[in-house]
Design a protein around this motif. Structure first.
Motif, PDB file in Angstrom:
ATOM      1  N   ILE A 263       0.858  -1.188   0.000  1.00  0.00           N
ATOM      2  CA  ILE A 263       0.000   0.000   0.000  1.00  0.00           C
ATOM      3  C   ILE A 263       0.889   1.231   0.000  1.00  0.00           C
ATOM      4  O   ILE A 263       1.805   1.352   0.806  1.00  0.00           O
ATOM      5  CB  ILE A 263      -0.918   0.033   1.241  1.00  0.00           C
ATOM      6  N   ASN A 264       0.661   2.131  -0.946  1.00  0.00           N
ATOM      7  CA  ASN A 264       1.380   3.403  -0.944  1.00  0.00           C
ATOM      8  C   ASN A 264       0.418   4.527  -1.306  1.00  0.00           C
ATOM      9  O   ASN A 264      -0.791   4.316  -1.384  1.00  0.00           O
ATOM     10  CB  ASN A 264       2.584   3.351  -1.899  1.00  0.00           C
ATOM     11  N   ASN A 265       0.969   5.706  -1.547  1.00  0.00           N
ATOM     12  CA  ASN A 265       0.123   6.882  -1.755  1.00  0.00           C
ATOM     13  C   ASN A 265      -0.623   6.849  -3.079  1.00  0.00           C
ATOM     14  O   ASN A 265      -1.612   7.551  -3.245  1.00  0.00           O
ATOM     15  CB  ASN A 265       0.984   8.145  -1.684  1.00  0.00           C
ATOM     16  N   THR A 266      -0.140   6.083  -4.042  1.00  0.00           N
ATOM     17  CA  THR A 266      -0.717   6.180  -5.379  1.00  0.00           C
ATOM     18  C   THR A 266      -1.624   5.014  -5.725  1.00  0.00           C
ATOM     19  O   THR A 266      -2.552   5.168  -6.489  1.00  0.00           O
ATOM     20  CB  THR A 266       0.402   6.247  -6.429  1.00  0.00           C
ATOM     21  N   THR A 267      -1.358   3.849  -5.164  1.00  0.00           N
ATOM     22  CA  THR A 267      -2.136   2.694  -5.591  1.00  0.00           C
ATOM     23  C   THR A 267      -2.109   1.615  -4.533  1.00  0.00           C
ATOM     24  O   THR A 267      -1.195   1.565  -3.713  1.00  0.00           O
ATOM     25  CB  THR A 267      -1.582   2.113  -6.910  1.00  0.00           C
ATOM     26  N   ASN A 268      -3.136   0.804  -4.529  1.00  0.00           N
ATOM     27  CA  ASN A 268      -3.165  -0.393  -3.695  1.00  0.00           C
ATOM     28  C   ASN A 268      -2.946  -1.572  -4.627  1.00  0.00           C
ATOM     29  O   ASN A 268      -3.787  -1.871  -5.469  1.00  0.00           O
ATOM     30  CB  ASN A 268      -4.511  -0.525  -2.976  1.00  0.00           C
ATOM     31  N   TYR A 269      -1.828  -2.245  -4.439  1.00  0.00           N
ATOM     32  CA  TYR A 269      -1.463  -3.294  -5.390  1.00  0.00           C
ATOM     33  C   TYR A 269      -0.956  -4.518  -4.651  1.00  0.00           C
ATOM     34  O   TYR A 269      -0.128  -4.404  -3.739  1.00  0.00           O
ATOM     35  CB  TYR A 269      -0.386  -2.782  -6.351  1.00  0.00           C
ATOM     36  N   VAL A 270      -1.449  -5.669  -5.034  1.00  0.00           N
ATOM     37  CA  VAL A 270      -1.003  -6.940  -4.468  1.00  0.00           C
ATOM     38  C   VAL A 270      -0.243  -7.693  -5.551  1.00  0.00           C
ATOM     39  O   VAL A 270      -0.825  -8.041  -6.585  1.00  0.00           O
ATOM     40  CB  VAL A 270      -2.189  -7.780  -3.967  1.00  0.00           C
ATOM     41  N   PRO A 271       1.050  -7.954  -5.384  1.00  0.00           N
ATOM     42  CA  PRO A 271       1.811  -8.698  -6.389  1.00  0.00           C
ATOM     43  C   PRO A 271       1.236 -10.094  -6.596  1.00  0.00           C
ATOM     44  O   PRO A 271       0.747 -10.731  -5.666  1.00  0.00           O
ATOM     45  CB  PRO A 271       3.224  -8.769  -5.794  1.00  0.00           C
ATOM     46  N   ASN A 272       1.280 -10.554  -7.823  1.00  0.00           N
ATOM     47  CA  ASN A 272       0.789 -11.887  -8.151  1.00  0.00           C
ATOM     48  C   ASN A 272       1.910 -12.707  -8.781  1.00  0.00           C
ATOM     49  O   ASN A 272       3.052 -12.261  -8.861  1.00  0.00           O
ATOM     50  CB  ASN A 272      -0.416 -11.787  -9.103  1.00  0.00           C
ATOM     51  N   GLU A 273       1.592 -13.893  -9.255  1.00  0.00           N
ATOM     52  CA  GLU A 273       2.621 -14.807  -9.757  1.00  0.00           C
ATOM     53  C   GLU A 273       3.277 -14.315 -11.043  1.00  0.00           C
ATOM     54  O   GLU A 273       4.306 -14.855 -11.448  1.00  0.00           O
ATOM     55  CB  GLU A 273       2.020 -16.198  -9.998  1.00  0.00           C
ATOM     56  N   TYR A 274       2.707 -13.314 -11.705  1.00  0.00           N
ATOM     57  CA  TYR A 274       3.300 -12.779 -12.931  1.00  0.00           C
ATOM     58  C   TYR A 274       3.997 -11.438 -12.709  1.00  0.00           C
ATOM     59  O   TYR A 274       4.368 -10.764 -13.656  1.00  0.00           O
ATOM     60  CB  TYR A 274       2.218 -12.617 -14.012  1.00  0.00           C
ATOM     61  N   THR A 275       4.161 -11.049 -11.449  1.00  0.00           N
ATOM     62  CA  THR A 275       4.801  -9.775 -11.146  1.00  0.00           C
ATOM     63  C   THR A 275       6.312  -9.918 -11.213  1.00  0.00           C
ATOM     64  O   THR A 275       6.903 -10.693 -10.462  1.00  0.00           O
ATOM     65  CB  THR A 275       4.381  -9.278  -9.758  1.00  0.00           C
ATOM     66  N   VAL A 276       6.923  -9.159 -12.095  1.00  0.00           N
ATOM     67  CA  VAL A 276       8.377  -9.177 -12.254  1.00  0.00           C
ATOM     68  C   VAL A 276       9.033  -8.212 -11.276  1.00  0.00           C
ATOM     69  O   VAL A 276      10.071  -8.518 -10.683  1.00  0.00           O
ATOM     70  CB  VAL A 276       8.780  -8.812 -13.699  1.00  0.00           C
ATOM     71  N   LEU A 277       8.435  -7.056 -11.099  1.00  0.00           N
ATOM     72  CA  LEU A 277       8.964  -6.022 -10.210  1.00  0.00           C
ATOM     73  C   LEU A 277       7.799  -5.289  -9.573  1.00  0.00           C
ATOM     74  O   LEU A 277       6.771  -5.066 -10.228  1.00  0.00           O
ATOM     75  CB  LEU A 277       9.856  -5.061 -10.991  1.00  0.00           C
ATOM     76  N   TYR A 278       7.929  -4.910  -8.319  1.00  0.00           N
ATOM     77  CA  TYR A 278       6.860  -4.163  -7.652  1.00  0.00           C
ATOM     78  C   TYR A 278       7.459  -3.158  -6.679  1.00  0.00           C
ATOM     79  O   TYR A 278       8.621  -3.270  -6.265  1.00  0.00           O
ATOM     80  CB  TYR A 278       5.899  -5.111  -6.923  1.00  0.00           C
ATOM     81  N   ASP A 279       6.666  -2.193  -6.331  1.00  0.00           N
ATOM     82  CA  ASP A 279       7.073  -1.142  -5.384  1.00  0.00           C
ATOM     83  C   ASP A 279       8.374  -0.476  -5.821  1.00  0.00           C
ATOM     84  O   ASP A 279       9.194  -0.086  -4.988  1.00  0.00           O
ATOM     85  CB  ASP A 279       7.216  -1.735  -3.982  1.00  0.00           C
ATOM     86  N   ASN A 280       8.556  -0.362  -7.103  1.00  0.00           N
ATOM     87  CA  ASN A 280       9.671   0.352  -7.745  1.00  0.00           C
ATOM     88  C   ASN A 280      11.042  -0.318  -7.629  1.00  0.00           C
ATOM     89  O   ASN A 280      11.878  -0.177  -8.523  1.00  0.00           O
ATOM     90  CB  ASN A 280       9.799   1.785  -7.197  1.00  0.00           C
ATOM     91  N   VAL A 281      11.302  -1.035  -6.547  1.00  0.00           N
ATOM     92  CA  VAL A 281      12.675  -1.490  -6.312  1.00  0.00           C
ATOM     93  C   VAL A 281      12.801  -2.974  -5.959  1.00  0.00           C
ATOM     94  O   VAL A 281      13.929  -3.456  -5.772  1.00  0.00           O
ATOM     95  CB  VAL A 281      13.334  -0.671  -5.178  1.00  0.00           C
ATOM     96  N   PHE A 282      11.704  -3.719  -5.899  1.00  0.00           N
ATOM     97  CA  PHE A 282      11.794  -5.099  -5.424  1.00  0.00           C
ATOM     98  C   PHE A 282      11.470  -6.100  -6.543  1.00  0.00           C
ATOM     99  O   PHE A 282      10.541  -5.887  -7.333  1.00  0.00           O
ATOM    100  CB  PHE A 282      10.842  -5.332  -4.248  1.00  0.00           C
ATOM    101  N   TRP A 283      12.235  -7.178  -6.565  1.00  0.00           N
ATOM    102  CA  TRP A 283      11.937  -8.265  -7.488  1.00  0.00           C
ATOM    103  C   TRP A 283      10.608  -8.899  -7.112  1.00  0.00           C
ATOM    104  O   TRP A 283      10.325  -9.114  -5.933  1.00  0.00           O
ATOM    105  CB  TRP A 283      13.023  -9.327  -7.454  1.00  0.00           C
ATOM    106  N   GLY A 284       9.806  -9.220  -8.099  1.00  0.00           N
ATOM    107  CA  GLY A 284       8.487  -9.775  -7.861  1.00  0.00           C
ATOM    108  C   GLY A 284       8.477 -11.283  -7.730  1.00  0.00           C
ATOM    109  O   GLY A 284       9.487 -11.969  -7.919  1.00  0.00           O
ATOM    110  N   PRO A 285       7.307 -11.866  -7.430  1.00  0.00           N
ATOM    111  CA  PRO A 285       7.177 -13.315  -7.238  1.00  0.00           C
ATOM    112  C   PRO A 285       7.565 -14.138  -8.457  1.00  0.00           C
ATOM    113  O   PRO A 285       8.017 -15.274  -8.304  1.00  0.00           O
ATOM    114  CB  PRO A 285       5.686 -13.487  -6.907  1.00  0.00           C
TER     115      PRO A 285
END
Length: 578
Positions: free
Chosen positions: A211-233
């Motif tokens: 959760i951040n100021n711009t969007t509510n996002y839950v990473p899923n199995e196809y997420t490569v990168l999330y929250d700008n700096v983290f590798w995804g699932p």
């Protein structure tokens, strides 16, 4: 012998003649016969003295009246030999063919080599069958054709269909065609377990709701990168399992109960040795005259464990004592190695099937940075959609009446995309490199990437070669961080000279593993010296602690400061790409 009569055959008559002194002692030739006068249709043949020939025990030749008969007899004998040779060759071919046919039938009929045509179908699933309507790069939407790529392994299906039995590690990097256990007989399942790092398990990457100021996002199995700096699932789930805390404990118990039966040169330079235990398992033993190098090796391993890194092979400290059952069988070899007794050594699990690992292009001098835009470009490059994305960005600029594309290019916080196995494998390697850069910065390791960076000023091609003290497991892609003896002590003494090279890699890294960042935060909030000291006392007895000093207070403070600098770099990246 000279007075014996000599018999001559002349037209059926036999006459006795005495030897004449003026006649030659040799056998007459045809020319001699022709030269003799013919008297009354009789040929006068001079007498021949055969005394010399009679003295021979056995004649070395046979005279035939008919020379044609001799040639015919020789020809027949040669024909018989040829026929026997051909018969032998023909018989050999028949026997070899039958023998090979029998072996082939046995091998093809065995259960080990029987091909299972349904195996690949069970673990493979085409992207076209997925119930995916559209994936988004935040507000940038693409149709289904954008994501049609190569087939991708479905991990859940693979877990369900994979045989639950032990799968042998490949020493060559190739998959085994035969279900043959390559480990020594009598080896425990626990030891088999720590020899392989490519076990297929449900180690799905769990991420809390972001959760951040711009969007509510839950990473899923196809997420490569999330929250700008983290590798995804999608990247985390494909990471090699490596060597976790349980493998370290198993290795410690194993060494405690084992006996070394062979000690031979190997495992690097100087007085290091490759040892073989009673059941065939091997280990690399690090022996040094300087105690701080042994400290650097084992304490760097402890730091890796505190960061939850699985890229360091299990290691344990032991003391060279010939009375100990661990060493009593190799006293002669220890003397040959010029080891001193009552010295601390580090035994590290020998890891098979390794190959050199090179520095990725993105970390070479021409690029030397990794951020979310780099990850996006690599994703788009695979799908050949760079030009399409540019057109979409231009349209967004027109609608929003913006003056620059720079801010718009950064206007995304996550990347959802179905990627090919090849691209995912490259991201998995980069994720391990992000851990490596952090680990080497914390420990100030001089013998790996810093070694290449420092020598680059004299040899510009050194960055194209294999990285020093880094290897890749061929069967899983796991990067092994080898030989960390310069960390924490020797490296800290040379920070003034080499710290610029450590910072060079860290300052250009802006994609991290979430688990590593969480571990860094926990260590920074606690006393790192207390953490390492507790681990050192828990894993080593009083004899070892008396010989090997703990991590000095000054070095623990430097480590804590460097953890803070890594966290500052992560915060800087989050602000820059927010």
């Amino acid at each position: 012998m000279d007075n014996h009569p000599v018999m001559y055959l002349i037209q059926g008559e036999t006459k006795s003649l005495q030897k004449e002194s003026d006649i030659s002692e040799r056998i007459p030739t045809i020319d001699d016969i022709k030269k003799e006068p013919i008297i009354d249709n009789k040929i006068k043949i001079p007498p021949i003295d055969l005394s010399k020939f009679l003295a021979i025990k056995k004649p070395n030749y046979i005279l035939y009246n008919n020379f044609q008969y001799r040639e015919e007899l020789s020809r027949r004998n040669m024909m018989k030999k040829d026929y026997s040779f051909y018969n032998y060759c023909f018989l050999s071919v028949i026997i070899s063919f039958v023998f090979g046919l029998v072996i082939g039938v046995i091998l093809m009929g065995s259960s080990q080599t029987r091909f299972n045509p349904n195996y690949d179908r069970k673990i493979m699933r085409s992207n076209n069958t997925r119930e995916v309507t559209s994936r988004t790069l935040n507000s940038l939407k693409f149709d289904d054709n954008f994501y049609k790529t190569e087939n991708k392994i479905d991990l859940n299906e693979k877990v369900k269909t994979r045989d639950s039995k032990f799968v042998a590690v490949s020493f060559t990097g190739e998959s085994h065609k035969y279900k043959k256990d390559i480990y020594p007989k009598g080896l425990t399942e626990d030891m088999k377990d720590i020899l392989k790092d490519n076990k297929v398990t449900n180690h799905k990457h769990s991420i809390n709701k972001v959760i951040n100021n711009t969007t509510n996002y839950v990473p899923n199995e196809y997420t490569v990168l999330y929250d700008n700096v983290f590798w995804g699932p999608e990247v985390e789930d494909m990471m090699p399992q490596g060597y976790g805390e349980n493998t370290a404990e198993i290795w410690e118990k194993y060494v405690e109960q084992s006996e070394v039966i062979k000690l031979e040169p190997g495992c690097g330079r100087m007085q290091n040795r490759l040892v073989t235990f009673k059941d065939g398992i091997q280990a690399c033993v690090r022996y040094r005259q300087n105690t701080d190098q042994i400290q650097g090796e084992i304490f760097s391993f402890y730091v890796g464990r505190l960061l939850n890194l699985t890229n360091l092979a299990p290691s344990v400290v032991k003391v060279v004592d010939l009375k100990d059952k661990l060493w009593r069988n190799v006293a002669t070899d220890i003397a040959s190695a010029q080891w001193n007794t009552n010295r601390a050594v580090v035994l590290t699990q020998y890891i098979p099937s390794l190959e050199p690992a090179s520095i990725p292009d993105i970390f070479k001098p021409s690029n030397r940075h990794l951020n979310k835009n780099d990850v996006l470009q690599m994703c788009l490059k695979e799908n050949k959609t760079v030009e399409i994305s540019k057109e979409i960005l231009i349209e967004k600029l027109k609608t929003k009446n913006l003056k620059s594309t720079k801010n718009t290019a950064n206007n995304f916080e996550y990347i959802d995309m179905i990627l090919s196995k090849k691209t995912i494998a490259s991201f998995v390697e980069l994720a391990q490199w992000s851990d490596l850069i952090i680990f080497d910065y914390l420990t100030a390791n001089l013998d790996r990437i810093v070694n290449n960076l420092f020598n680059y000023q004299w040899n510009i091609n050194i960055m194209d070669g294999p990285a020093h003290n880094l290897a890749r497991k061929m069967d899983s892609g796991l990067l092994l961080f080898l030989d960390n003896e310069s960390g924490l002590l020797h490296g800290y003494r040379l920070l003034k000279k080499y710290n610029v090279y450590h910072s060079l890699m860290l300052d250009n890294l802006c994609v991290f593993r979430k688990k590593t960042v969480e571990a860094l935060n926990n260590l920074y909030q606690q006393s790192i010296k207390t953490k390492i000291s507790d681990m050192f006392h828990m894993k080593n007895n009083a004899v070892i602690r008396d010989i090997l000093p703990p991590l000095p207070e000054k070095n623990a403070k430097i480590l804590h400061e460097r953890i803070g600098k890594v966290l500052s770099q992560i915060e800087k990246c989050e602000q820059k790409y927010r």
